[in-house]
Design a protein around this motif. Structure first.
Motif, PDB file in Angstrom:
ATOM      1  N   GLU A   1      17.056 -13.704 -25.299  1.00 13.18           N
ATOM      2  CA  GLU A   1      15.767 -13.090 -26.088  1.00 13.18           C
ATOM      3  C   GLU A   1      14.917 -12.654 -25.059  1.00 13.18           C
ATOM      4  N   HIS A   2      14.689 -13.356 -24.001  1.00  9.46           N
ATOM      5  CA  HIS A   2      13.586 -12.623 -23.128  1.00  9.46           C
ATOM      6  C   HIS A   2      13.893 -11.766 -21.909  1.00  9.46           C
ATOM      7  N   PHE A   3      15.066 -11.639 -21.550  1.00  8.36           N
ATOM      8  CA  PHE A   3      15.312 -10.890 -20.357  1.00  8.36           C
ATOM      9  C   PHE A   3      16.404 -10.022 -20.540  1.00  8.36           C
ATOM     10  N   ASP A   4      16.404  -8.986 -19.641  1.00  3.76           N
ATOM     11  CA  ASP A   4      17.394  -7.771 -19.903  1.00  3.76           C
ATOM     12  C   ASP A   4      18.575  -8.235 -19.047  1.00  3.76           C
ATOM     13  N   ILE A   5      19.808  -8.623 -19.901  1.00  2.00           N
ATOM     14  CA  ILE A   5      20.963  -8.751 -19.123  1.00  2.00           C
ATOM     15  C   ILE A   5      22.030  -8.426 -19.773  1.00  2.00           C
ATOM     16  N   PRO A   6      23.070  -8.048 -19.194  1.00  2.00           N
ATOM     17  CA  PRO A   6      24.294  -7.394 -19.525  1.00  2.00           C
ATOM     18  C   PRO A   6      25.097  -8.511 -20.551  1.00  2.00           C
TER      19      PRO A   6
ATOM     20  N   ASP B   1      14.336  -6.265  -6.878  1.00  2.00           N
ATOM     21  CA  ASP B   1      14.125  -5.907  -8.217  1.00  2.00           C
ATOM     22  C   ASP B   1      14.904  -6.552  -9.283  1.00  2.00           C
ATOM     23  N   THR B   2      15.027  -7.901  -8.732  1.00  2.00           N
ATOM     24  CA  THR B   2      15.803  -9.097  -9.728  1.00  2.00           C
ATOM     25  C   THR B   2      14.641 -10.006 -10.811  1.00  2.00           C
ATOM     26  N   GLN B   3      14.850 -10.095 -11.893  1.00  2.00           N
ATOM     27  CA  GLN B   3      13.948 -10.954 -12.761  1.00  2.00           C
ATOM     28  C   GLN B   3      14.077 -12.295 -12.317  1.00  2.00           C
ATOM     29  N   LEU B   4      13.034 -13.007 -12.464  1.00  2.00           N
ATOM     30  CA  LEU B   4      13.066 -14.317 -12.112  1.00  2.00           C
ATOM     31  C   LEU B   4      12.363 -15.064 -13.130  1.00  2.00           C
ATOM     32  N   LEU B   5      13.073 -16.170 -13.484  1.00  2.00           N
ATOM     33  CA  LEU B   5      12.379 -17.413 -14.279  1.00  2.00           C
ATOM     34  C   LEU B   5      12.319 -18.900 -13.677  1.00  2.00           C
ATOM     35  N   LEU B   6      10.940 -19.262 -13.577  1.00  2.00           N
ATOM     36  CA  LEU B   6      10.638 -20.530 -13.098  1.00  2.00           C
ATOM     37  C   LEU B   6      10.739 -21.586 -14.227  1.00  2.00           C
ATOM     38  N   THR B   7      11.478 -22.677 -14.062  1.00  2.00           N
ATOM     39  CA  THR B   7      11.662 -23.418 -15.278  1.00  2.00           C
ATOM     40  C   THR B   7      11.654 -24.921 -14.866  1.00  2.00           C
ATOM     41  N   VAL B   8      11.412 -25.986 -15.815  1.00  2.00           N
ATOM     42  CA  VAL B   8      11.690 -27.305 -15.637  1.00  2.00           C
ATOM     43  C   VAL B   8      12.704 -27.671 -16.682  1.00  2.00           C
ATOM     44  N   ILE B   9      13.735 -28.231 -16.271  1.00  2.00           N
ATOM     45  CA  ILE B   9      14.769 -28.821 -17.040  1.00  2.00           C
ATOM     46  C   ILE B   9      14.564 -30.194 -17.712  1.00  2.00           C
ATOM     47  N   PRO B  10      14.679 -30.533 -18.810  1.00  2.00           N
ATOM     48  CA  PRO B  10      14.320 -31.857 -19.592  1.00  2.00           C
ATOM     49  C   PRO B  10      14.783 -32.918 -18.624  1.00  2.00           C
TER      50      PRO B  10
ATOM     51  N   ASP C   1      23.846  -8.909  -6.673  1.00  2.00           N
ATOM     52  CA  ASP C   1      22.982  -8.190  -7.201  1.00  2.00           C
ATOM     53  C   ASP C   1      22.651  -8.527  -8.717  1.00  2.00           C
ATOM     54  N   PRO C   2      22.481  -9.855  -8.901  1.00  2.00           N
ATOM     55  CA  PRO C   2      22.286 -10.358 -10.238  1.00  2.00           C
ATOM     56  C   PRO C   2      21.093  -9.565 -10.852  1.00  2.00           C
ATOM     57  N   GLU C   3      21.060  -9.714 -12.332  1.00  2.00           N
ATOM     58  CA  GLU C   3      19.879  -9.192 -13.000  1.00  2.00           C
ATOM     59  C   GLU C   3      18.562 -10.243 -12.969  1.00  2.00           C
ATOM     60  N   LEU C   4      19.215 -11.539 -13.027  1.00  2.00           N
ATOM     61  CA  LEU C   4      18.127 -12.700 -13.417  1.00  2.00           C
ATOM     62  C   LEU C   4      18.597 -13.731 -12.503  1.00  2.00           C
ATOM     63  N   VAL C   5      17.428 -14.681 -11.849  1.00  2.00           N
ATOM     64  CA  VAL C   5      17.521 -15.769 -11.352  1.00  2.00           C
ATOM     65  C   VAL C   5      16.702 -16.777 -11.838  1.00  2.00           C
ATOM     66  N   VAL C   6      17.288 -17.960 -12.103  1.00  2.00           N
ATOM     67  CA  VAL C   6      16.527 -18.971 -12.692  1.00  2.00           C
ATOM     68  C   VAL C   6      16.479 -20.287 -11.969  1.00  2.00           C
ATOM     69  N   VAL C   7      15.323 -20.613 -11.653  1.00  2.00           N
ATOM     70  CA  VAL C   7      14.945 -21.661 -10.608  1.00  2.00           C
ATOM     71  C   VAL C   7      14.545 -22.921 -11.352  1.00  2.00           C
ATOM     72  N   ASP C   8      15.089 -24.086 -11.195  1.00  2.00           N
ATOM     73  CA  ASP C   8      14.283 -25.369 -11.908  1.00  2.00           C
ATOM     74  C   ASP C   8      13.413 -25.859 -10.525  1.00  2.00           C
ATOM     75  N   LEU C   9      12.356 -26.453 -10.885  1.00  2.00           N
ATOM     76  CA  LEU C   9      11.190 -26.716 -10.060  1.00  2.00           C
ATOM     77  C   LEU C   9      11.318 -28.288  -9.618  1.00  2.00           C
ATOM     78  N   PHE C  10      12.159 -29.349 -10.083  1.00  2.00           N
ATOM     79  CA  PHE C  10      12.090 -30.650  -9.828  1.00  2.00           C
ATOM     80  C   PHE C  10      11.773 -30.821  -8.395  1.00  2.00           C
ATOM     81  N   CYS C  11      12.445 -30.408  -7.451  1.00  2.00           N
ATOM     82  CA  CYS C  11      12.344 -30.885  -6.072  1.00  2.00           C
ATOM     83  C   CYS C  11      11.075 -30.174  -5.543  1.00  2.00           C
TER      84      CYS C  11
END
Length: 297
Positions: free
Chosen positions: A265-270, A181-190, A58-68
């Motif tokens: 800074e951008h997400f509500d995380i314990p 009700d899980t926060q999500l961030l879609l991202t691209v790692i350098p 039951d995490p507060e946030l999921v971060v997904v890298d989009l390379f694939c």
């Protein structure tokens, strides 16, 4: 690991696996995270692993890298799914993953021994080298590839059509996070996204990311492309890469520091920094620092 341990799940292919270190996120920001990324992890595989981790933690946030995102099929290769799910005990969740993603030879995924039983002939020293701590594994890639030409980003208004299967499963990730009700961030790692790789045009890959940026605005989902923030994270392609696709320990340190600050800074995380249940994570952080300093000083 007990259920409900992790507040942040980091998912995707090896770009994420070798770039964002849970030990550093905890030591610097008090973020309790787990990196479930694996080599060539397809978007459909990411969906299923995220679903499993949400059900357990039951995490507060999921971060997904989009390379694939550019891989058009459900799996890059069967052995990549083995890397992603062989650790899982046989369960209804594992059966669901295999039935959805695998066309044949289901048994070797239910009982991995079938796949590995004669691998003793191939074992080498590297098979016994693993650093495992309470907040999962950390790994560094040693080496340096110097790119002495400037990185060339594709203009953000250039887009390309996302293949149907990864798009469908990306939408499933978005829906899953909304439903739970899980926060999500879609991202691209350098990475050096202006280099020819995986038999695909680097322009095409960047165009796909631009397409996701448009979709993310429609979905009202946070999106962050770190290829457009290299200066902010002090990322240097002359010092921070092993090859075009993966960062070394120096690059990992910079990316982990930046993402830790960004998530805080951008997400509500314990903040688990003073949580006694996580006190032993500082032991892991100190071991991580020793391993990091041994590589970059």
């Amino acid at each position: 690991v007990p259920d409900n341990t992790y507040d942040v799940i980091l998912a995707g292919p090896s770009h994420m696996q070798f770039a964002v270190e849970p030990a550093q996120l905890f030591g610097e920001q008090g973020i309790a995270s787990c990196n479930i990324s694996t080599t060539a992890q397809s978007i459909p595989t990411t969906y299923h692993l995220v679903k499993e981790m949400i059900s357990r933690h039951d995490p507060e946030l999921v971060v997904v890298d989009l390379f694939c995102l550019f891989y058009p099929e459900k799996l890059v290769a069967p052995e990549r799914l083995h890397q992603a799910i062989d650790f899982m005990p046989l369960s209804s969740s594992k059966i669901e993953i295999v039935q959805d993603l695998v066309e044949e030879n289901h048994r070797e995924f239910y009982i991995p021994f079938i796949f590995y039983h004669d691998r003793w002939k191939e074992l080498g020293r590297e098979d016994y080298m693993m650093y495992r701590y309470a907040n999962e594994t950390y790994q560094f890639l040693d080496g340096l590839k110097v790119f002495d030409t400037p990185f060339t980003p594709v203009p953000e208004d250039q887009t390309a059509e996302i293949p149907e299967i990864p798009l469908r499963y990306l939408e499933k990730i978005v829906s899953l996070c909304r439903e739970t009700d899980t926060q999500l961030l879609l991202t691209v790692i350098p990475y050096r996204a202006d280099q020819e790789n995986n038999n695909t045009s680097p322009i095409y890959q960047q165009q796909l990311y631009n397409s996701v940026a448009e979709l993310a605005r429609e979905w009202d989902v946070p999106y962050f492309n770190a290829l457009h923030a290299l200066d902010e994270m002090d990322f240097d392609f002359t010092t921070d890469m092993v090859e075009y696709s993966h960062v070394n320990a120096s690059g990992s340190r910079k990316i982990s520091e930046f993402y830790g600050n960004y998530l805080r800074e951008h997400f509500d995380i314990p903040d688990r920094a003073d949580d006694p249940d996580y006190a032993h994570w500082y032991d892991d952080y100190n071991q991580y620092l020793n391993e990091l300093h041994a590589r970059i000083g």
